[in-house]
Design a protein around this motif. Structure first.
Motif, PDB file in Angstrom:
ATOM      1  N   GLN A 136       1.946   6.084  -6.722  1.00 31.23           N
ATOM      2  CA  GLN A 136       1.521   7.158  -7.403  1.00 31.23           C
ATOM      3  C   GLN A 136       1.702   8.670  -7.040  1.00 31.23           C
ATOM      4  OE1 GLN A 136      -3.028   6.384  -6.199  1.00 31.23           O
ATOM      5  NE2 GLN A 136      -4.167   6.939  -7.071  1.00 31.23           N
ATOM      6  N   ARG A 137       1.287   9.288  -6.498  1.00 31.54           N
ATOM      7  CA  ARG A 137       1.931  10.990  -5.684  1.00 31.54           C
ATOM      8  C   ARG A 137       3.312  11.024  -6.881  1.00 31.54           C
ATOM      9  NH1 ARG A 137       1.661   8.461  -0.649  1.00 31.54           N
ATOM     10  NH2 ARG A 137       4.262   8.903   0.036  1.00 31.54           N
ATOM     11  N   SER A 151       1.031   4.399  -2.808  1.00 31.83           N
ATOM     12  CA  SER A 151       0.767   5.406  -2.978  1.00 31.83           C
ATOM     13  C   SER A 151       1.604   6.298  -3.214  1.00 31.83           C
ATOM     14  CB  SER A 151       0.121   5.263  -1.531  1.00 31.83           C
ATOM     15  OG  SER A 151      -0.347   5.081  -1.130  1.00 31.83           O
ATOM     16  N   THR A 184       0.803  -1.374  -0.379  1.00 32.25           N
ATOM     17  CA  THR A 184      -0.206  -0.103  -0.437  1.00 32.25           C
ATOM     18  C   THR A 184       0.676   1.130   0.108  1.00 32.25           C
ATOM     19  OG1 THR A 184      -1.982  -0.854   1.301  1.00 32.25           O
ATOM     20  CG2 THR A 184      -1.870   1.699   1.479  1.00 32.25           C
TER      21      THR A 184
END
Length: 287
Positions: free
Chosen positions: A81-82, A78, A74
């Motif tokens: 993705q940022r 994340s 996770t």
């Protein structure tokens, strides 16, 4: 816009061999692409992952990963993705398919394929065997091999043998030396014997490099029969004739990787075993 260079991050909670093989296979399909591979094996804690994330931020690029810890996955997803970077868990589609088919849950334990089971000890035993029977050593022990590789010097017999050992295959390798008959033990070997051959120019280049690596003088390299084109060509022809006369199949390794050569060896071993089983079947009428 097409890219000519990428940074590719390979993140694993085990040795990373699966990712390395996958990345190599995929990248080979792209011409003119320079890929810098950043390997991050044995990532199993948040502290270790933080080091990886810093590396990705410093040299951003696509991410391939095999992480079983949900919190680490996770956090990695994340983070990517940022940064707008693609991140793919390469085993998920296969694991999901198998779980659905067998109707069982996934263990989710990192490095589970490397537990100390019978296969692990078989691979270690095979590795010890290759070390003891490399380049014609331990002649009598050759009869205990699963497969015997023969070929002229520098035809990739040793690296192929070690790759096979990592698959649990005991591979002996025997050099074919000009003017010297092959060991008599090969006549008694009830094992598949496979010859490795290579193009003249490629073999000469490999041998030149080898001589220079061991400190041979340039003049000695040029004058050596070991790299003389006519001598090398005659050596390869003699090896091919020997294998043909003995009925030993041959593999041309010129444009093959070690993995590809080993795969072909395994296929030839299977063919040999099938023919042996067929020959052992009774051919007379049933009582």
């Amino acid at each position: 816009m097409a890219r000519s260079r990428i940074d590719l991050h390979l993140i694993s909670d085990a040795t990373g061999e699966t990712l390395n093989s996958l990345a190599r296979a995929c990248l080979s399909q792209f011409e003119g692409i320079a890929a810098v591979q950043h390997r991050w094996p044995l990532i199993r804690s948040r502290f270790q992952l933080d080091r990886v994330l810093a590396g990705i931020e410093h040299e951003p690029g696509p991410v391939l990963y095999t992480l079983t810890d949900r919190s680490l996955r996770t956090e990695l997803e994340s983070f990517c993705q940022r940064l707008g970077l693609p991140a793919v868990s390469v085993l998920d589609p296969t694991l999901d398919m198998l779980a659905a088919y067998v109707g069982a849950g996934i263990a989710g334990k990192p490095g589970r394929q490397y537990v100390l089971d019978a296969d692990y000890f078989r691979r270690i035993d095979a590795m010890h065997y290759v070390l003891a029977h490399d380049d014609g050593q331990g002649e009598e022990g050759i009869l205990e091999a699963d497969v015997i590789l023969v070929g002229v010097s520098r035809s990739s017999k040793t690296p192929t043998s070690f790759y096979l050992a990592n698959r649990g295959i005991k591979a002996a390798n025997v050099p074919l030396v000009p003017g010297v008959p092959p060991p008599a033990v090969l006549d008694r070997a009830d094992r598949p014997i496979i010859g490795l051959t290579i193009a003249v120019d490629a073999l000469i280049e490999i041998r030149r490099h080898r001589l220079k690596m061991i400190g041979a003088q340039a003049m000695q390299v040029e004058e050596s029969a070991y790299v003389d084109p006519e001598a090398v060509r005659a050596e390869l022809v003699a090896a091919k004739r020997l294998c043909a006369a003995r009925g030993w199949p041959m593999i041309d390794v010129t444009r093959r990787s070690i993995e590809e050569t080993a795969t072909t060896v395994l296929q030839l071993m299977e063919t040999w075993q099938q023919r042996r089983a067929e020959a052992a079947r009774p051919t007379g009428p049933s009582p």
